[in-house]
Enzyme design. Structure first.
Site, PDB file in Angstrom:
ATOM      1  N   ARG A 189       2.287  -9.249   2.622  1.00  0.00           N
ATOM      2  CA  ARG A 189       2.892  -8.141   1.873  1.00  0.00           C
ATOM      3  C   ARG A 189       4.075  -7.573   2.661  1.00  0.00           C
ATOM      4  NH1 ARG A 189       4.205  -2.973   2.838  1.00  0.00           N
ATOM      5  NH2 ARG A 189       2.240  -2.661   3.954  1.00  0.00           N
ATOM      6  N   ASP A 190       3.780  -6.867   3.746  1.00  0.00           N
ATOM      7  CA  ASP A 190       4.848  -6.233   4.536  1.00  0.00           C
ATOM      8  C   ASP A 190       5.786  -7.287   5.109  1.00  0.00           C
ATOM      9  OD1 ASP A 190       6.201  -4.108   5.612  1.00  0.00           O
ATOM     10  OD2 ASP A 190       4.626  -3.482   6.984  1.00  0.00           O
TER      11      ASP A 190
ATOM     12  N   HIS B 243       4.586  -0.796  13.786  1.00  0.00           N
ATOM     13  CA  HIS B 243       5.719  -1.724  13.857  1.00  0.00           C
ATOM     14  C   HIS B 243       6.183  -1.821  15.295  1.00  0.00           C
ATOM     15  CE1 HIS B 243       6.791  -2.730   9.600  1.00  0.00           C
ATOM     16  NE2 HIS B 243       5.842  -1.842   9.432  1.00  0.00           N
TER      17      HIS B 243
ATOM     18  N   CYS C 266      12.347  -4.211   9.177  1.00  0.00           N
ATOM     19  CA  CYS C 266      12.358  -2.834   8.691  1.00  0.00           C
ATOM     20  C   CYS C 266      13.704  -2.544   8.051  1.00  0.00           C
ATOM     21  CB  CYS C 266      12.114  -1.881   9.860  1.00  0.00           C
ATOM     22  SG  CYS C 266      12.426  -0.162   9.429  1.00  0.00           S
TER      23      CYS C 266
ATOM     24  N   ASN D  71       6.106  -6.026  12.057  1.00  0.00           N
ATOM     25  CA  ASN D  71       4.791  -5.494  12.341  1.00  0.00           C
ATOM     26  C   ASN D  71       4.341  -5.960  13.721  1.00  0.00           C
ATOM     27  OD1 ASN D  71       3.582  -4.258   9.703  1.00  0.00           O
ATOM     28  ND2 ASN D  71       4.727  -6.066   9.059  1.00  0.00           N
TER      29      ASN D  71
END
Lengths: 313, 313
Positions: free
Chosen positions: B21-22, B216, B247, B256
């Site tokens: 996801r991220d 992060h 980011c 992350n």
């Protein structure tokens, strides 16, 4: 201890740049002396006051340190403190005859590594520290003697290392007259619990006398281990610009803990370093240009510190 | 809390894989559904039991999550717990109609970021959590509702974030019925002192109820921050394979915190994860092959854990 307290004050954090020594040991493309001088000058301008500038070794076999006299002079010109490895009698002789400020002797935490790496017992390595101290006292009393304990948190040959043995060795080095002792996680075996526990005991052993923690980021624990060390009383931390410095026992592994990231860590924990991150960025650019084949690590240099928040504690 | 305790046991550490996801939010080259399935299956085979598999967003604008149903099914087939972001009413609807196990609502720690990122106030975001809970209760009582607090340790718009405000928001989310709350250092502003302090207060607030810490590695503090979180009672840690996940507020920054390194950290701190590092290496190879333009981070995967020493506490 007055000279020691001037160089490594007990009440603040000191970061030692070891990239010009540890970072070059396994480098593929060696930077020119001119580039190394520019790198050192830029880092000194950023506020770094302590440099390991090389190792007193035969120039024919270790060309990366053939210019050690020039690097000591460059460090001196920058008004910074110079240190160099002295791995045997000849190294000690050369260091004492040079203007270097600090001799770094190495003692292995395990008998197996001591024999394999330096062909001498741990006891003989401690005796060499005593000899360095005695000759320093006689011939160059202004210099410091540092005894670094390699493999203090795990050994590529012997595996687990008992903290009792490391502390006994540290005590023996201090008894031999070393001004300062370093604890090295040479192959990056430790996590923060082990580093914190060892530093807590070392802090108790050393009292007001500072000691050094030397960490490798081989398994990504470098910054966490430095945090644990600082939280448990360590006040002198080795690091290298961009995390230079691979490990002969872990091919492809990352090197020393990243200097830039350690500055951010220390400041965030409330330890002023006096080091400017923008200045480190300039120094890194010089080092990267001088060592195009080398992997530079770390995260802080990409993002920079938070622009709109208080990141210093 | 019994279902919660089955999924996130309070007495052990759970690592959530958020890379699918991220890690894909800003990816340059999107992996195929087939590759994502293989990646998830390999990580599940390595022992990972919790995956964020995507976000319920319009497929036309977010093609990386167009296959979310397939990814939920893949997670289910692997016997693992699936979570997906639900950023608005439509997302909640879609999630409740799907077999996903956990809805992840997002609340911003600051009013400025809440308005800029989601065009609603923090109060409206908490109300959306309450709505997700109510609809879940009525229609899909087996699902969990997770409320993640973005920018909980510093905000790209507002800078410093008061921990009092974060804790008040966490309390509001719990009062709204959220099963679990997450604290996110979305832009990697924090060092371990701030993370440890916030987690200590969050541990006190939550009591036996677990909460999530989402970190992060923007400034290299990821592992140190995870150590501080674990030391202060956090028991659920988000991470992504290879540290995927840039980011949007810090171009070029690392993503992350690295999953592999966090496994080593947690085990070294005495928290068994049930995750096999060799299996993670296989999963990483799949992800790297599927995303050739992406930067993969971390150190553990190169060196592997120490072969000859006890690295688990």
């Amino acid at each position: 201890m007055s000279r020691l307290a001037d160089i490594y004050p007990a009440d603040r954090v000191t970061l030692r740049e070891v990239g010009l020594r540890d970072g070059l040991q396994l480098a593929q493309a060696l930077p020119s002396t001119e580039a190394k001088r520019a790198w050192l000058a830029a880092e000194a301008a950023a506020g770094v006051r302590h440099f390991e500038v090389g190792s007193f070794l035969p120039a024919a076999r270790f060309p990366q340190f053939a210019d050690i006299d020039a690097m000591i002079a460059a460090c001196d010109a920058a008004g910074a403190h110079s240190a160099a490895l002295t791995l045997n009698e000849r190294g000690i002789e050369a260091a004492l005859a040079s203007p270097v400020d600090e001799l770094v002797c190495v003692v292995s935490a395990t008998e197996a590594h001591s024999q394999a790496n330096m062909r001498r017992s741990r006891a003989a390595a401690v005796a060499l520290v005593a000899r360095a101290v005695a000759e320093r006292d006689a011939r160059a009393p202004g210099k410091l003697v540092n005894a670094g304990i390699a493999m203090a948190l795990g050994c590529s040959l012997s595996g687990d290392v008992a903290q009792d043995e490391v502390l006994a060795l540290a005590e023996a080095c201090l008894a031999a007259g070393a001004d300062i002792v370093g604890l090295a996680d040479t192959v990056g075996y430790a996590g923060p619990a082990a580093v914190g526990a060892l530093c807590a005991r070392m802090t108790a052993l050393c009292g007001p006398r500072p000691y050094i923690i030397h960490l490798h980021d081989t398994r990504g624990m470098g910054v966490a281990n430095a945090a644990a060390a600082l939280d448990n009383g360590a006040r002198v931390v080795d690091a290298s610009l961009g995390g230079l410095g691979g490990c002969p026992f872990a091919p492809g592994a990352t090197g020393n803990v990243v200097f830039e990231d350690i500055v951010f860590l220390a400041e965030s924990l409330g330890h002023p370093t006096g080091i400017d991150l923008g200045g480190l960025r300039a120094a890194r650019a010089i080092a990267e240009a001088a060592m195009p084949g080398e992997a530079f690590h770390g995260a802080l240099h990409r993002a920079g510190p938070p622009a709109n928040a208080h990141w210093r504690a």
